[in-house]
Design a protein around this motif. Structure first.
Motif, mmCIF file in Angstrom:
data_model
loop_
_atom_site.group_PDB
_atom_site.id
_atom_site.type_symbol
_atom_site.label_atom_id
_atom_site.label_comp_id
_atom_site.label_asym_id
_atom_site.label_seq_id
_atom_site.Cartn_x
_atom_site.Cartn_y
_atom_site.Cartn_z
ATOM 1 N N LYS A 128 -24.243 11.286 72.568
ATOM 2 C CA LYS A 128 -25.390 11.329 71.658
ATOM 3 C C LYS A 128 -25.105 12.295 70.501
ATOM 4 O O LYS A 128 -24.263 13.186 70.609
ATOM 5 C CB LYS A 128 -26.655 11.779 72.401
ATOM 6 N N GLN A 165 -34.273 7.860 72.342
ATOM 7 C CA GLN A 165 -33.393 7.426 73.422
ATOM 8 C C GLN A 165 -34.171 6.720 74.527
ATOM 9 O O GLN A 165 -33.694 5.748 75.115
ATOM 10 C CB GLN A 165 -32.643 8.628 73.996
ATOM 11 N N GLY A 179 -29.353 8.645 69.593
ATOM 12 C CA GLY A 179 -30.171 9.842 69.669
ATOM 13 C C GLY A 179 -30.443 10.501 68.343
ATOM 14 O O GLY A 179 -30.405 11.730 68.219
#
Length: 383
Positions: free
Chosen positions: A207, A364, A311
């Motif tokens: 991420k 997410q 993310g």
């Protein structure tokens, strides 16, 4: 194992629609035999979205016809004759006449259990073909917002509601991309729709760290639908107070020179970078701290699913396409198309690392809901 055909404009060029068609086709090919009918040139086989070799490709040009019809279509493009686009009878003559429909029916008959048509004109053709006697189940899969199709002047199905309503009598199912669109199809067209979200296009275990001072946008460089003029104006306001952040724009398109000129006129050359078409989208997203979607309209923005998966906190205008994405405050939505508010939202995220992490976590969580494993089950239910 069923025989499935997907009719689409293209799978061998770049775009959100092409990407999601390839994702769905690949997933369906694990259960069924899939054939894609594409209007691509046979010489163009770049395969940017890794279409499976198990999928059969057929090249078709369903609207190719005689010189008289081609002449009408040419007139559609001339400034003084564009009004012809506003009349359903001209579209019926040039795209959905008996010759085209019956020729198309004969090319599909007794080959497929289900035929899926991707977006507007191919959906209409499939609806009329079903009414002409096609035995297959038919699914119209609409990839943009109701407003884009029916409320945007001289765009897609502008003033073609009656034609769509007639064609829709030949749809076994009409699939749209969110609940707002389904409500409007029912209210304004009397067409019942099934809602199936698009799946995210990849999984990223890594991420974004959200530390680099980079704002990223990924889209075709087409100013009006993608709102890139709004983005540059908002970034110019943002830069007055924040000099050290960069805006990176991924993508290519016909408006690239106009956008470069706009950036130059606003003295943003050192802060705005056009990266062109890139294959390393995931890596570029992971290197950024904020994602922006300035679009005036969308269907189900695939670039946003990718940003969520990586993310990234997101800033977007509050358009109908954002309805699923703003669940649980997963992104910052601004009044359409208020560039000052958009600039303020960028400033808010740029100044607060913890806030960026908070929005990233919510993004997410939504990305997990739209895995291909979840979405393919909804498609299997209607095939």
């Amino acid at each position: 194992m069923k025989q499935i055909a997907i009719l689409t404009n293209s799978v061998f060029t770049c775009g959100g629609e092409q990407r999601v068609v390839c994702i769905l086709a690949n997933a369906l090919s694990e259960f069924h035999h899939v054939t894609i009918y594409t209007e691509d040139s046979p010489s163009n086989q770049d395969n940017p979205y890794n279409l499976s070799s198990a999928i059969q490709i057929e090249y078709f040009h369903p609207f190719a016809t005689n010189l008289i019809i081609k002449g009408f279509r040419f007139l559609f493009k001339l400034p003084g004759f564009k009004i012809l686009r506003n009349y359903p009878w001209t579209w019926k003559l040039t795209h959905y006449n008996k010759s085209i429909v019956y020729r198309f029916k004969n090319s599909l008959q007794n080959k497929y259990d289900t035929v899926i048509a991707v977006s507007d004109r191919l959906s209409l053709l499939l609806g009329f073909t079903k009414q002409a006697g096609l035995q297959s189940q038919t699914i119209a899969w609409e990839h943009n917002s109701f407003e884009s199709y029916f409320r945007t002047k001289n765009h897609r199905l502008w003033k073609q509601e009656s034609l769509f309503i007639t064609a829709a009598k030949g749809f076994t199912h009409c699939v749209v991309l969110n609940e707002d669109y389904a409500e409007k199809y029912k209210k304004h067209l009397g067409v019942d729709c099934k809602v199936i979200y698009n799946p995210k296009s990849f999984v990223s275990l890594e991420k974004a760290q959200l530390q680099n001072k980079k704002i990223i946008c990924c889209c075709v460089l087409d100013i009006e639908p993608k709102g890139l003029d709004l983005l540059i104006n908002a970034f110019a306001l943002f830069r007055k107070n924040t000099k050290d952040w960069k805006l990176c724009i991924i993508g290519d398109g016909t408006d690239k020179q106009k956008l470069e000129q706009m950036v130059k006129e606003k003295n943003l050359d050192s802060n705005v970078e056009f990266l062109g078409y890139r294959k390393d989208i995931r890596e570029l997203l992971l290197d950024a701290a904020i994602f922006v979607l300035p679009s005036r309209w969308e269907g189900f923005p695939m670039s946003l699913t990718e940003a969520y998966e990586c993310g990234l906190p997101t800033v977007a205008f509050d358009i109908p396409a954002l309805i699923p994405f703003k669940q649980n405050d997963a992104c910052i939505v601004c009044e359409p198309f208020n560039v000052q508010e958009y600039s303020n939202a960028l400033q808010k995220l740029a100044n607060n690392f913890e806030l960026r992490k908070e929005y990233a976590k919510k993004a997410q969580a939504f990305a997990e809901q739209i895995s291909i494993e979840n979405i393919i089950n909804k498609w299997i239910e209607i095939l």
